[in-house]
Motif scaffolding. Sequence first.
Motif: not given
Length: 381
Positions: A77-85, A113-130
């Motif tokens: 599922a994560g691979q499919l979401y990543a290609r869809a993104t 993209q977030q779904k792909a992260f959650d399922l395929k690359d959970p070590g990669l995530g969103r951050v906010e830079i002030p």
Amino acid sequence: MFEYFPENYPWSLGVVATLNSGGLIDEVDRACRPIREAATRGEDAGTPDFLRAWTALTDQLVGQAEEAEKEGHRRTAGQLYARATNYLAQAERLQSASAEGRLDSYRRVLELQQKAFDLKDPGLGRVEIPYEGTTLPAYFSAAGENAPVMIMWNGLDSTKEHMYASGHWAELAARGISCLMVDCPGSGEALRVQGLTARVDTEAWASACVDYLETRDDVDRTRIGLVGWSLGGYYAPRAAAFEKRLALVVAWGANHDWGAVQRRRLEREGERPVPHYWEHVLWVWGHEHLDEFISFADRIHLDGVVGEITVPFLICHGERDRQIPLDYAHRSYEQAVHSPDRKLRVFTAAEGASEHIGLDHLGHVSTFIADWVSDVFASTR
């Protein structure tokens, strides 16, 4: 370069970028076949057709991903979401800045993209830079404790989702290097959602990124580098000239005098990266009138700037770049006289990666850069 639409450079560039960033040729071919005739009408006219065709492909993959997820096949599922993104992000990139529904398409890109992260690359995530009372959206790939890190910046029309799809962060991670993929002002989510436009003094963004990284316990503060592709080949060297906490810098495409390129494009010299080009450029830089912008753009160059770079500096450029002259790579190299370790790497047609930022063989450039960065960081440990 493989040109699916021989008469339409921006569309073909989008196709080859997609294929070299994890797209599958069968899926891309099925999306492109119905729009071959639309491509012959010019780079601008058929972009809604492009979006419809690639959105249909996205919908198909999302349906498959949802079924895989229900069956407990998370990686599939994560691979499919990543290609869809990847597909939807590329189609959105080609649209007019004022196209109806463009923002909705991009918001969907973020969700997928977030779904792909959650399922395929959970070590990669969103951050906010002030950044100046607001934030810059980014993705962070952590390579371990006290790891060196590369900040990665966009060009004129790409997004942090394209950076993820490129896999450059994974090449860095394999070498023990973290990666901060940032939507700078004038690009991606920062532009589309927050309305932040580009500026000449890119050291302001660099300082914000370094400030953020210095708050993290898993970053080696003495080994923070910066890479920018396409217009990032102006953004990154400019920043490194004045933000002295950076340990190295890479121009992934030598955009030494982007202002001069705009004057040539007015005369239809060279290729343009996206359809609806001038509307896009004005959007990115926050200008309303083209004549005023062209005068402003004369300031966007690195003459008198790269001489201030005092860290290792890598310049990568394709010998057949149809957007940015190869001469600019030599100019940046020749002027970077205070860099203790400057290197110019020109990619040839014989080896591949000779087009703009090596999109015709993206992995070849990516691994070369990752190796160089790894070697430089190792020498400063």
